[in-house]
Enzyme design. Sequence first.
Site, PDB file in Angstrom:
ATOM      1  N   LYS A   1       0.813  -1.162  -0.001  1.00 39.99           N
ATOM      2  CA  LYS A   1       0.148   0.218   0.002  1.00 39.99           C
ATOM      3  C   LYS A   1       0.735   1.377   0.076  1.00 39.99           C
ATOM      4  O   LYS A   1       0.214   2.297  -0.399  1.00 39.99           O
ATOM      5  CB  LYS A   1      -0.730   0.033   1.310  1.00 39.99           C
ATOM      6  CG  LYS A   1      -2.027  -1.056   1.470  1.00 39.99           C
ATOM      7  CD  LYS A   1      -2.855  -0.903   2.752  1.00 39.99           C
ATOM      8  CE  LYS A   1      -2.218  -1.393   3.829  1.00 39.99           C
ATOM      9  NZ  LYS A   1      -2.956  -1.642   4.836  1.00 39.99           N
ATOM     10  N   GLY A   2       2.074   0.957   0.252  1.00 38.72           N
ATOM     11  CA  GLY A   2       2.941   2.088   0.553  1.00 38.72           C
ATOM     12  C   GLY A   2       3.080   3.204  -0.577  1.00 38.72           C
ATOM     13  O   GLY A   2       3.447   4.363  -0.437  1.00 38.72           O
TER      14      GLY A   2
ATOM     15  N   GLU B   1       7.594   1.657  -6.920  1.00 40.07           N
ATOM     16  CA  GLU B   1       7.846   1.082  -5.335  1.00 40.07           C
ATOM     17  C   GLU B   1       8.013   2.381  -4.535  1.00 40.07           C
ATOM     18  O   GLU B   1       8.694   3.337  -5.016  1.00 40.07           O
ATOM     19  CB  GLU B   1       8.987   0.411  -5.373  1.00 40.07           C
ATOM     20  CG  GLU B   1       8.921  -1.287  -5.425  1.00 40.07           C
ATOM     21  CD  GLU B   1       8.499  -1.719  -4.130  1.00 40.07           C
ATOM     22  OE1 GLU B   1       7.845  -1.023  -3.115  1.00 40.07           O
ATOM     23  OE2 GLU B   1       8.786  -3.136  -4.056  1.00 40.07           O
TER      24      GLU B   1
ATOM     25  N   ASP C   1      14.489  -1.832   0.194  1.00 39.07           N
ATOM     26  CA  ASP C   1      15.406  -2.101   1.189  1.00 39.07           C
ATOM     27  C   ASP C   1      16.170  -3.127   0.899  1.00 39.07           C
ATOM     28  O   ASP C   1      17.381  -3.098   0.207  1.00 39.07           O
ATOM     29  CB  ASP C   1      14.486  -2.403   2.670  1.00 39.07           C
ATOM     30  CG  ASP C   1      15.496  -2.196   3.522  1.00 39.07           C
ATOM     31  OD1 ASP C   1      16.611  -1.905   3.679  1.00 39.07           O
ATOM     32  OD2 ASP C   1      14.877  -2.690   4.839  1.00 39.07           O
TER      33      ASP C   1
ATOM     34  N   LYS D   1      17.190   2.270  -0.001  1.00 36.99           N
ATOM     35  CA  LYS D   1      18.076   2.010   1.123  1.00 36.99           C
ATOM     36  C   LYS D   1      19.057   1.009   0.728  1.00 36.99           C
ATOM     37  O   LYS D   1      18.794  -0.116   1.087  1.00 36.99           O
ATOM     38  CB  LYS D   1      17.167   1.737   2.244  1.00 36.99           C
ATOM     39  CG  LYS D   1      16.202   2.888   2.717  1.00 36.99           C
ATOM     40  CD  LYS D   1      15.147   2.062   3.810  1.00 36.99           C
ATOM     41  CE  LYS D   1      15.690   1.944   4.971  1.00 36.99           C
ATOM     42  NZ  LYS D   1      14.637   1.504   6.132  1.00 36.99           N
TER      43      LYS D   1
ATOM     44  N   PHE E   1      14.864   3.633   9.637  1.00 33.26           N
ATOM     45  CA  PHE E   1      13.545   3.432   9.534  1.00 33.26           C
ATOM     46  C   PHE E   1      12.883   4.680   9.143  1.00 33.26           C
ATOM     47  O   PHE E   1      12.586   5.694  10.298  1.00 33.26           O
ATOM     48  CB  PHE E   1      12.952   2.683  10.318  1.00 33.26           C
ATOM     49  CG  PHE E   1      11.632   2.036  10.119  1.00 33.26           C
ATOM     50  CD1 PHE E   1      11.634   0.887   9.467  1.00 33.26           C
ATOM     51  CD2 PHE E   1      10.378   2.738  10.493  1.00 33.26           C
ATOM     52  CE1 PHE E   1      10.503   0.244   9.222  1.00 33.26           C
ATOM     53  CE2 PHE E   1       9.232   2.122   9.973  1.00 33.26           C
ATOM     54  CZ  PHE E   1       9.294   0.774   9.294  1.00 33.26           C
ATOM     55  N   VAL E   2      12.057   4.748   8.134  1.00 31.46           N
ATOM     56  CA  VAL E   2      11.314   6.086   7.628  1.00 31.46           C
ATOM     57  C   VAL E   2       9.975   5.955   7.816  1.00 31.46           C
ATOM     58  O   VAL E   2       9.430   4.850   7.075  1.00 31.46           O
ATOM     59  CB  VAL E   2      12.069   6.641   6.224  1.00 31.46           C
ATOM     60  CG1 VAL E   2      13.265   6.872   6.537  1.00 31.46           C
ATOM     61  CG2 VAL E   2      11.914   5.729   5.323  1.00 31.46           C
TER      62      VAL E   2
ATOM     63  N   ASP F   1       4.767   3.355   6.280  1.00 32.11           N
ATOM     64  CA  ASP F   1       4.103   3.154   7.520  1.00 32.11           C
ATOM     65  C   ASP F   1       4.961   2.618   8.731  1.00 32.11           C
ATOM     66  O   ASP F   1       5.981   1.908   8.096  1.00 32.11           O
ATOM     67  CB  ASP F   1       2.902   2.241   7.349  1.00 32.11           C
ATOM     68  CG  ASP F   1       3.203   0.860   7.326  1.00 32.11           C
ATOM     69  OD1 ASP F   1       4.031   0.495   6.377  1.00 32.11           O
ATOM     70  OD2 ASP F   1       2.810   0.073   7.982  1.00 32.11           O
TER      71      ASP F   1
ATOM     72  N   ARG G   1       1.240   7.324   7.541  1.00 31.69           N
ATOM     73  CA  ARG G   1       1.446   6.875   5.943  1.00 31.69           C
ATOM     74  C   ARG G   1       0.745   8.373   5.351  1.00 31.69           C
ATOM     75  O   ARG G   1       1.203   9.088   4.254  1.00 31.69           O
ATOM     76  CB  ARG G   1       0.200   5.924   5.512  1.00 31.69           C
ATOM     77  CG  ARG G   1       0.682   4.622   5.543  1.00 31.69           C
ATOM     78  CD  ARG G   1      -0.167   3.876   4.579  1.00 31.69           C
ATOM     79  NE  ARG G   1      -0.262   2.358   5.118  1.00 31.69           N
ATOM     80  CZ  ARG G   1       0.567   1.360   4.768  1.00 31.69           C
ATOM     81  NH1 ARG G   1       1.742   1.857   3.867  1.00 31.69           N
ATOM     82  NH2 ARG G   1       0.481   0.226   5.034  1.00 31.69           N
TER      83      ARG G   1
HETATM   84  P1  IMP Z   1      12.462  -5.145   1.068  1.00 29.91           P
HETATM   85  O1  IMP Z   1      13.141  -5.317   2.116  1.00 29.91           O
HETATM   86  O2  IMP Z   1      13.110  -4.454  -0.027  1.00 29.91           O
HETATM   87  O3  IMP Z   1      11.812  -6.324   0.524  1.00 29.91           O
HETATM   88  O4  IMP Z   1      11.403  -4.173   1.423  1.00 29.91           O
HETATM   89  C1  IMP Z   1      10.059  -4.627   1.862  1.00 29.91           C
HETATM   90  C2  IMP Z   1       9.108  -3.598   2.374  1.00 29.91           C
HETATM   91  O5  IMP Z   1       9.584  -3.293   3.507  1.00 29.91           O
HETATM   92  C3  IMP Z   1       9.118  -2.447   1.532  1.00 29.91           C
HETATM   93  O6  IMP Z   1       7.967  -2.400   0.476  1.00 29.91           O
HETATM   94  C4  IMP Z   1       8.441  -1.496   2.653  1.00 29.91           C
HETATM   95  O7  IMP Z   1       6.952  -1.774   2.787  1.00 29.91           O
HETATM   96  C5  IMP Z   1       8.933  -1.799   3.870  1.00 29.91           C
HETATM   97  N1  IMP Z   1      10.324  -1.021   4.407  1.00 29.91           N
HETATM   98  C6  IMP Z   1      11.566  -1.115   4.173  1.00 29.91           C
HETATM   99  N2  IMP Z   1      12.277  -0.314   4.971  1.00 29.91           N
HETATM  100  C7  IMP Z   1      11.263   0.670   5.334  1.00 29.91           C
HETATM  101  C8  IMP Z   1      11.202   1.880   6.046  1.00 29.91           C
HETATM  102  O8  IMP Z   1      12.146   2.257   6.383  1.00 29.91           O
HETATM  103  N3  IMP Z   1       9.954   2.249   6.521  1.00 29.91           N
HETATM  104  C9  IMP Z   1       8.708   1.789   6.198  1.00 29.91           C
HETATM  105  N4  IMP Z   1       8.774   0.427   5.533  1.00 29.91           N
HETATM  106  C10 IMP Z   1       9.905   0.064   4.980  1.00 29.91           C
HETATM  107 MG    MG Z   2       5.121  -1.498   4.509  1.00 33.49          MG
END
Ligand code: IMP
Ligand code: MG
Length: 194
Positions: free
Chosen positions: A51-52, A107, A111, A139, A160-161, A167, A173
């Site tokens: 949803k982000g 996206e 992360d 990130k 963590f943002v 969220d 959000r």
């Molecule tokens: P991934 O680690 O790249 O698979 O990211 C997975 C999901 O973690 C992202 O789509 C976000 O929903 C969430 N996420 C990662 N870092 C942050 C952050 O700093 N704040 C909020 N959500 C995050």
């Molecule tokens: Mg999320």
Amino acid sequence: MNELNHPIKPAEDLPEILISADRIAQRIAELGNEINRDYVGLNPLLVGVLKGVIIFMADLIRIIEIPIEVDFIAVTNYSPVSRDQGFVRLVKDLEIPIQNRHVIFVEDVVDTGMTLNYLLQNLQTRIPASMEVCTLFNKPKHRLINLPMRYIGFDLPDKFVVGYGLDFHEQYRYLPYLGVLSPTQYKSRFAYNG
Ligand code: IMP
Ligand code: MG
């Protein structure tokens, strides 16, 4: 629900601003214009990961001036053992077929890259004409899988943002800027959740 156990923080205790709404808007205008130039005549399909991404998607498509289409996909990160192991499951699929389409994955934040990796592999089997990634926030510190990302809004520090769609336990959000939670904000939210 009374005031004492209400989860929403009072207005004076908002997360600290990391990137202002103005800077975000300026950068999105640049990204949108790159897409305007790169996809002339291609009618790309922008695929947002819920949803982000909702706020970024809404702002990005209003910069775009070429014909495009929009669809959404939703995933959940899960693992029988630990949520941290990067297992990803599709919970809402696309409505528009992508075979022979020029797909742009949109996206909010990348992360570890596990979510994006799963989605790119899944959608690649449907044989799109091309597939590129547009992420507002990147990130790089905890990246486990290196993925080619054509459009990147901002590289972020290892924090963590929240805000601008992102969220923390479904909160924050709605903030128009990108913020960082203080340790107190983290703790009080965890305390509330028990
Ligand atoms: P991934 O680690 O790249 O698979 O990211 C997975 C999901 O973690 C992202 O789509 C976000 O929903 C969430 N996420 C990662 N870092 C942050 C952050 O700093 N704040 C909020 N959500 C995050
Ligand atoms: Mg999320």
